[in-house]
Motif scaffolding. Structure first.
Motif, PDB file in Angstrom:
ATOM      1  N   THR A  95       0.801  -1.232   0.000  1.00  0.00           N
ATOM      2  CA  THR A  95       0.000   0.000   0.000  1.00  0.00           C
ATOM      3  C   THR A  95       0.833   1.281   0.000  1.00  0.00           C
ATOM      4  O   THR A  95       0.488   2.240  -0.706  1.00  0.00           O
ATOM      5  CB  THR A  95      -0.979  -0.003   1.196  1.00  0.00           C
ATOM      6  OG1 THR A  95      -1.844  -1.138   1.095  1.00  0.00           O
ATOM      7  CG2 THR A  95      -1.823   1.271   1.223  1.00  0.00           C
ATOM      8  N   PRO A  96       1.943   1.380   0.757  1.00  0.00           N
ATOM      9  CA  PRO A  96       2.730   2.623   0.730  1.00  0.00           C
ATOM     10  C   PRO A  96       3.247   3.000  -0.654  1.00  0.00           C
ATOM     11  O   PRO A  96       3.503   4.170  -0.929  1.00  0.00           O
ATOM     12  CB  PRO A  96       3.890   2.326   1.696  1.00  0.00           C
ATOM     13  CG  PRO A  96       3.357   1.286   2.615  1.00  0.00           C
ATOM     14  CD  PRO A  96       2.461   0.445   1.772  1.00  0.00           C
ATOM     15  N   TRP A  97       3.412   2.020  -1.528  1.00  0.00           N
ATOM     16  CA  TRP A  97       3.912   2.296  -2.872  1.00  0.00           C
ATOM     17  C   TRP A  97       2.790   2.322  -3.921  1.00  0.00           C
ATOM     18  O   TRP A  97       2.864   3.067  -4.881  1.00  0.00           O
ATOM     19  CB  TRP A  97       4.945   1.235  -3.269  1.00  0.00           C
ATOM     20  CG  TRP A  97       6.155   1.265  -2.388  1.00  0.00           C
ATOM     21  CD1 TRP A  97       7.254   2.054  -2.527  1.00  0.00           C
ATOM     22  CD2 TRP A  97       6.361   0.495  -1.210  1.00  0.00           C
ATOM     23  NE1 TRP A  97       8.149   1.824  -1.512  1.00  0.00           N
ATOM     24  CE2 TRP A  97       7.632   0.851  -0.677  1.00  0.00           C
ATOM     25  CE3 TRP A  97       5.628  -0.485  -0.534  1.00  0.00           C
ATOM     26  CZ2 TRP A  97       8.156   0.288   0.484  1.00  0.00           C
ATOM     27  CZ3 TRP A  97       6.141  -1.058   0.621  1.00  0.00           C
ATOM     28  CH2 TRP A  97       7.393  -0.668   1.111  1.00  0.00           C
ATOM     29  N   LEU A  98       1.772   1.523  -3.674  1.00  0.00           N
ATOM     30  CA  LEU A  98       0.633   1.482  -4.594  1.00  0.00           C
ATOM     31  C   LEU A  98      -0.647   1.571  -3.770  1.00  0.00           C
ATOM     32  O   LEU A  98      -1.091   0.573  -3.184  1.00  0.00           O
ATOM     33  CB  LEU A  98       0.642   0.188  -5.410  1.00  0.00           C
ATOM     34  CG  LEU A  98       1.819  -0.006  -6.374  1.00  0.00           C
ATOM     35  CD1 LEU A  98       1.819  -1.428  -6.938  1.00  0.00           C
ATOM     36  CD2 LEU A  98       1.735   1.009  -7.515  1.00  0.00           C
ATOM     37  N   SER A  99      -1.198   2.744  -3.678  1.00  0.00           N
ATOM     38  CA  SER A  99      -2.362   2.961  -2.814  1.00  0.00           C
ATOM     39  C   SER A  99      -3.560   2.114  -3.228  1.00  0.00           C
ATOM     40  O   SER A  99      -4.407   1.764  -2.403  1.00  0.00           O
ATOM     41  CB  SER A  99      -2.757   4.442  -2.825  1.00  0.00           C
ATOM     42  OG  SER A  99      -3.061   4.853  -4.152  1.00  0.00           O
ATOM     43  N   THR A 153      -3.641  -0.903  -3.887  1.00  0.00           N
ATOM     44  CA  THR A 153      -3.610  -2.262  -3.331  1.00  0.00           C
ATOM     45  C   THR A 153      -4.425  -2.386  -2.053  1.00  0.00           C
ATOM     46  O   THR A 153      -4.771  -3.497  -1.648  1.00  0.00           O
ATOM     47  CB  THR A 153      -2.157  -2.703  -3.055  1.00  0.00           C
ATOM     48  OG1 THR A 153      -1.540  -1.765  -2.159  1.00  0.00           O
ATOM     49  CG2 THR A 153      -1.359  -2.793  -4.341  1.00  0.00           C
ATOM     50  N   SER A 154      -4.750  -1.277  -1.395  1.00  0.00           N
ATOM     51  CA  SER A 154      -5.614  -1.347  -0.207  1.00  0.00           C
ATOM     52  C   SER A 154      -6.999  -1.853  -0.601  1.00  0.00           C
ATOM     53  O   SER A 154      -7.637  -2.598   0.158  1.00  0.00           O
ATOM     54  CB  SER A 154      -5.713   0.021   0.461  1.00  0.00           C
ATOM     55  OG  SER A 154      -6.291   0.967  -0.427  1.00  0.00           O
ATOM     56  N   ILE A 155      -7.454  -1.465  -1.787  1.00  0.00           N
ATOM     57  CA  ILE A 155      -8.745  -1.955  -2.283  1.00  0.00           C
ATOM     58  C   ILE A 155      -8.641  -3.451  -2.600  1.00  0.00           C
ATOM     59  O   ILE A 155      -9.548  -4.234  -2.285  1.00  0.00           O
ATOM     60  CB  ILE A 155      -9.164  -1.173  -3.542  1.00  0.00           C
ATOM     61  CG1 ILE A 155      -9.326   0.311  -3.209  1.00  0.00           C
ATOM     62  CG2 ILE A 155     -10.457  -1.739  -4.118  1.00  0.00           C
ATOM     63  CD1 ILE A 155      -9.627   1.178  -4.401  1.00  0.00           C
ATOM     64  N   ILE A 156      -7.510  -3.834  -3.193  1.00  0.00           N
ATOM     65  CA  ILE A 156      -7.296  -5.254  -3.493  1.00  0.00           C
ATOM     66  C   ILE A 156      -7.264  -6.071  -2.208  1.00  0.00           C
ATOM     67  O   ILE A 156      -7.809  -7.181  -2.145  1.00  0.00           O
ATOM     68  CB  ILE A 156      -5.987  -5.432  -4.282  1.00  0.00           C
ATOM     69  CG1 ILE A 156      -6.075  -4.701  -5.624  1.00  0.00           C
ATOM     70  CG2 ILE A 156      -5.692  -6.918  -4.502  1.00  0.00           C
ATOM     71  CD1 ILE A 156      -4.796  -4.737  -6.423  1.00  0.00           C
ATOM     72  N   ALA A 157      -6.646  -5.519  -1.149  1.00  0.00           N
ATOM     73  CA  ALA A 157      -6.606  -6.212   0.144  1.00  0.00           C
ATOM     74  C   ALA A 157      -8.016  -6.429   0.679  1.00  0.00           C
ATOM     75  O   ALA A 157      -8.324  -7.499   1.226  1.00  0.00           O
ATOM     76  CB  ALA A 157      -5.769  -5.419   1.133  1.00  0.00           C
TER      77      ALA A 157
END
Length: 354
Positions: A281-285, A287-291
């Motif tokens: 997430t810190p590099w690709l915001s 990915t929080s949705i993917i999580a």
């Protein structure tokens, strides 16, 4: 495994042999115990309330220091007393060697059987002459009242109740096997010195030898063990997951059954996929949705067990179970990864020595 034993100080006392002309197979109950305490007393008391008495009850006191052997002797069991603890595998093997019954019924010292448990075991073997062994299930009312014990034992009950009736392994807490079959495969592997996967390993050898194992979900016992966070994780990780991984890789056998069902494997993948997405997430915001998607997929996949918890203990219990359920799949996956790496290095070492 069962073999000619070195001389050791063993005393045998008492007897509960019943002489009868019943054409049904005779049954020996075998209980290994190490400092069983009050739970062992409850185990013995439950044996005294059965609708069909065992032909004999054999208690192997595995170096206990709390007088469990004396409790068993006063109960009227045949007692095999060992001066030093050697583990439940060896204790069960010694009990089996001394047994006179056609059926060996192994139970743990911290379970209570139901009044009809022994009768059901005998009836199954009588009505299914081709069946070599069977396992039962924990009930849905665990003896210890704290949350973690309720969660752990209910989850165990649920796993057995949804599994295939043609079982892929054995279970020492409530498992029965024809004595001739048990002796033929060599009994429990005594290299397992701690309560571990000696029963699972025996089941693998039974299946490999062509013997059938049945899961009979109506044969129930009540687990009395009180689980705490450290004891539960330690037992799951070091005494179950790691050695079970080694066994899977040794035998190259990964059955779609019990704790190894496809849904369990996918749950491990989803847990680590979610963790990976969160770490990114810190590099690709995004990915929080993917999580969140992975987390939702995990909940949907495990909806049946959550519904089971809700039906048995309510919403609050189910919500409390969620993080422990996630943790279970996390350390199960971690153990498999570590076990796989260990196995790979062992194979490489063996290859280089060859």
């Amino acid at each position: 495994m069962i073999e000619e034993k070195k001389k050791q100080k063993i005393t045998i006392k008492g007897s509960m042999i019943n002489n009868c002309s019943d054409p049904k197979p005779t049954i020996s109950v075998i209980i290994p115990v190490y400092n069983g305490g009050e739970k062992f007393q409850r185990c013995l008391q439950s044996l005294a309330k059965t609708s069909l008495n065992a032909d004999e009850v054999i208690v192997v006191a595995d170096g206990d220091t709390d007088g469990s052997w004396l409790l068993a002797e006063n109960f009227g069991a045949k007692v095999i007393r060992l001066p030093k603890a050697g583990g439940p595998a060896r204790a069960r093997n010694l009990g089996a060697e001394a047994a006179k019954g056609d059926i060996l019924f192994f139970i743990d010292a911290d379970v209570e059987i139901y009044p009809d448990t022994i009768e059901k075991v005998v009836n199954v073997f009588t009505n299914e002459p081709d069946l070599s062994a069977l396992i039962g299930s924990y009930d849905d009312t665990p003896g210890a009242e704290n949350f973690l014990s309720q969660y752990r034992n209910l989850f165990h009950h649920y796993t057995h109740q949804i599994s295939q009736e043609e079982a892929s392994t054995f279970w020492g807490a409530c498992g029965a096997v024809r004595k001739e079959v048990f002796l033929h495969v060599g009994g429990f592997d005594e290299k397992y010195r701690l309560p571990c996967i000696e029963d699972i390993e025996l089941g693998y050898r039974l299946k490999k030898a062509g013997y059938s194992i049945g899961l009979r979900k109506g044969i129930l016992v009540k687990h009395l063990k009180e689980w705490r966070p450290i004891s539960m994780v330690k037992a799951d990780f070091f005494c179950r997951a790691l050695p079970w991984t080694a066994l899977i890789l040794r035998d190259r056998q990964l059955n779609n059954d019990l704790n190894l069902q496809y849904s369990n494997r996918m749950s491990v993948v989803l847990v680590y996929a979610k963790i990976g997405a969160l770490l990114a997430t810190p590099w690709l915001s995004q990915t929080s949705i993917i999580a969140c998607i992975f987390a939702l997929a995990f909940v949907i996949l495990n909806a049946p067990v959550y519904q089971f918890f809700h039906n048995k203990r309510g919403l609050f219990f189910t919500l409390r179970a969620l993080p422990w359920h996630w943790l279970y799949y996390f350390y199960s996956g971690l153990a498999f990864g570590i076990g796989f790496v260990r196995h790979w290095f062992q194979v490489q070492l063996t290859y280089r020595k060859a």
